[in-house]
Each structure stands twice: as C-alpha cells, then as structure tokens.
Design an enzyme around this catalytic site. Sequence first.
Site, PDB file in Angstrom:
ATOM      1  N   ASN A 135      -8.676 -37.798 -47.339  1.00  0.00           N
ATOM      2  CA  ASN A 135      -7.430 -37.216 -46.813  1.00  0.00           C
ATOM      3  C   ASN A 135      -7.311 -37.307 -45.299  1.00  0.00           C
ATOM      4  OD1 ASN A 135      -5.569 -36.550 -48.693  1.00  0.00           O
ATOM      5  ND2 ASN A 135      -6.473 -34.563 -49.189  1.00  0.00           N
ATOM      6  N   PHE A 393     -12.379 -34.395 -54.420  1.00  0.00           N
ATOM      7  CA  PHE A 393     -13.189 -34.772 -53.258  1.00  0.00           C
ATOM      8  C   PHE A 393     -12.334 -35.212 -52.070  1.00  0.00           C
ATOM      9  CE2 PHE A 393     -14.850 -36.710 -57.269  1.00  0.00           C
ATOM     10  CZ  PHE A 393     -15.497 -35.562 -57.699  1.00  0.00           C
ATOM     11  N   CYS A 394     -11.163 -34.569 -51.898  1.00  0.00           N
ATOM     12  CA  CYS A 394     -10.270 -34.917 -50.773  1.00  0.00           C
ATOM     13  C   CYS A 394      -9.838 -36.367 -50.819  1.00  0.00           C
ATOM     14  CB  CYS A 394     -10.933 -34.658 -49.413  1.00  0.00           C
ATOM     15  SG  CYS A 394     -11.177 -32.959 -49.043  1.00  0.00           S
ATOM     16  N   ASN A 395      -9.804 -36.972 -52.003  1.00  0.00           N
ATOM     17  CA  ASN A 395      -9.393 -38.378 -52.121  1.00  0.00           C
ATOM     18  C   ASN A 395      -8.324 -38.454 -53.210  1.00  0.00           C
ATOM     19  OD1 ASN A 395      -9.170 -41.166 -52.630  1.00  0.00           O
ATOM     20  ND2 ASN A 395     -11.305 -41.520 -52.060  1.00  0.00           N
TER      21      ASN A 395
END
Length: 465
Positions: A135, A393-395
């Site tokens: 992100n 996972f912030c993806n």
Amino acid sequence: MPSRDFEVFLKSHPQYSKTESLDKLRATDYGRLDRAEHIYLDYTGGGIYAESQIQKHQKLLNENVYGNPHSTNPTSLAATELVDGAREYILRFFNADPKEYIAIFTSNASGALKLVGESYPFTNGRYLLTFDNHNSVNGIREFAHARGAEVTYIPVMLPDMRVDTSQLDRELARPAKNGHNLFAYPAQSNFSSVKHPLEWIEKAHAHGWDVLLDAAAYVPTSKLDLNKVNPDFVPISFYKMFGYPTGLGALIARKPALEKLHRPWFAGGTITVASVQGDKYYLADGPAAFEDGTLDYLNIPALEIGLRHIESIGYEAIGERVNALTGWLLDNLTQMKHSNGAPLVRVFGPTTTEGRGGAVTVNFYTKEGRLIDHRFVEREANKVNISLRTGCFCNPGAGEVAMGVSRVELDVCFTLPSHEERLSLDDFRTCFDGKSMGAVRISLGMVTNFNDVQAFLSFARGLLS
Ligand SMILES: Cc1ncc(COP(=O)(O)O)c(C=O)c1O
C-alpha cells in the site's frame, strides 16, 4: 537421532546441510526463540534480531557520549562520524557506487516511498505500477493523481501471480513524451513471494522510465547488488532484514534521479539557509535535503552492526536454507488431503521454489471445500505459540486477484450510500459475503529451522478431517 522426516528432507534438499552454521547461530544468538518455544513464522512482517547485535549496540552506547549531530562540538562530531560511517556502510553492503548512489535515512520503507511520491515531478507524466504492490507504493498514486499524471496498473495472473509481461512491455513502450515517468514494482512480493524480474529495470530505463524497486521484502534473504542492477529509487526497512532497530529505513537513490525530485517543504536539517523576512530557503546538498529534523543518531550505528551480522552469515547460506525449507513446506502442504481426497490448502503464488522467496500464502478449506476463515486459523495458531500473519498484508491488488474480487464488485461496494465517507474492514467484508477477504501467510527467514516448519505442518494436519 535425526527423525525419519528430517532424513527425507535432507535427501530432497541436500543443500540444507551446508547451512548448519545457522543452527549453531540460532542456539547461541537466538536462544530465546527456543527457550520460549516460539514458532516464529512472520519474517516478512519483521526479522528477528540476534542477541549479539543488542550487546554490541549497548556496549557502544555505554562506553561513549553522543550528542545531536547538527553541530561541531565533540559529542556531536562523534555522532556525525557514526552516522556517516553507517551511510557509507549501507552503500558498500549493496555494492552501490557512492559516485552514483546516496543513502537517505528514513523511519521505514514507507517513509522512503513517501519521499519519492511527494517530490516526484508527476505533472504531464505517468505512474506505472503492478497490482502486486504494498500500500505504501499504491499510495504514491495519490500524489500522481493530484498532479494530473496518468496512473496505470499492470495485473498479476493466477495461479502463480506473476505479471503479464506483454502488457508490461506495451505500457513501458509508451512513456509520456512531455513529462516524467515512474515505474514501481516489488523485487519480491509480500503477498505471493514472487520475485519479479530485475531485468525490467533496464528495459524500463531504455524507454526513459525512472524505476522504483521496492526491495523491502527482498533484501532480508536475497542479495541486491546495485552494481549489477541500477534502479533509481530503492526503499528498505532495516528491521525486516535483521530485526533491530525498528524505526529505521533508507531510500537508496541514484543521483541523477534524485535531482529530479522537488521537496514540497523544508525543515530543520534540510537547508543551508532559510530566511523569515526574506521568504527564501536553500536546500542542503545530498541526503541532508531529504532528512527532516534530527536523525535517529543513537540507533543508526546499530545498522552497521546488523549489516555486518548478515555479512558474517552470508546471503548464500540464508538463501539456501530458506529455499530448502520453503520447498519442503510447499511440497507437504500441497500434498495434504482430507479423508475424501479434497485438498486442505490453496496456495496463492508459485508452488515450486523457482523464482520465489520464502513466504507461502494459502487459504485452508474443509473436506466439503468450504473456506476456513483466516481469522480462525490465526486464533488456532496462536494457541500453539505459532506466530504467522493473516489478512491481505497491505497488498490489496494481489489480494483482490487471489480472492477473485472483481472491479464491478468493488465499485458496487464503494458506491453504497452508507459507504460514502467511511468503511470499516468488517463492513468491507460483508460486501463480499461468501468470499474470503484474506489469507494466511507463513514466512520463513534467516534463522528458521526444520523444527519450525515441522511444527507448522503438524498444526496444519490438525485441520484435516
Ligand atoms: C514489499 C513491502 N514494501 C513496503 C513495506 C512497508 O514497510 P514498512 O511498514 O516498514 O514501512 C513492506 C512491509 O511489509 C513490504 O513488505
């Protein structure tokens, strides 16, 4: 007496026996992992520090007096010397020519990414990036949008979650003619662990793009040689490499690309002269222009200690160990079947060790093929002292592809009147009832051993019926 499983493992992964020194190191320098019976499997989240790193750092602090480096008094000069030394050491570690590259201290990889995003001359330009990105790389698009740049995403494809290179080639071949062009991708995915080709850097350069290579998930287990590849901007977080200290990262940047950046403000430490009445300021040269305020000068010396620690082990041993254990983990997980033959897991990413790192992201399914919620898996793992990671996972780009969430479904969710201003994660989940909105990531690192992986496999077997 080695177990039968260990013998089978060694037969299929003979290179593991060359990494025995890491077992010795784990016993002497990471003893607390086994004393507390922790099964740590979140190395992509954060590395684990060696006890000797702390001792060396503590000794340095206990035996010396350091002052704020922005001065010329003796304690200040002592701190400056250490900070400069660490900066040089970082470049040497990555084999980066100091005539070509500089290292800028940041608080983490995200801080390094923000420096690029807020300063890059996007006007009339393009920002090209892969779906598969953290992100903090996605967030740069907001700076690009604000300055009117064209933002383009390149998808990744199931099952391996690699990029469709024909689409990438097409986009790279059409840079904006009257503006600057920035291409961003991760050297290693923090979702699927895919290692995206470093050859893309030169390909992009040939078409006039600047390249931002997010190396945060790559450098903990793989050597990045900046004499062999020449990305323009490389963000990293040191705690992911060697666990300690947290709160420090770097932007390693090529000087010609750095010269294009225009910082949106100035701060203490970033200028040579700033005037109130004259309404004028002059930026400092080199890294200082990008380092706002006082540096973390007591922790920065711990970076050289950490980098030396990795060098004393060697990336070759780390890579071989992680590769062997990842292979064993993948083979065993994919072979696990319920009593009716239904598979226990689905892997998001490559199922062999080819072109990938040491994180394995999966979802678990029941005998009837129903998804087992990743939050349940995490709760169960917690009970047996296994630390793993769940969620996206912030993806989100990789997550959306893995979970099969379409653009239309997302548009419907985001345009609901109740979702206009705010959207909690739970509300977001209810938009996609029946679909998983996350997965389970097991990530291996420098001091993972066979027992850690066996403990996880035994936990996974407990989910079979
Ligand atoms: C590939 C990648 N990029 C960037 C980041 C951001 O790192 P930090 O949270 O330390 O800023 C992470 C963190 O997980 C990552 O895995």
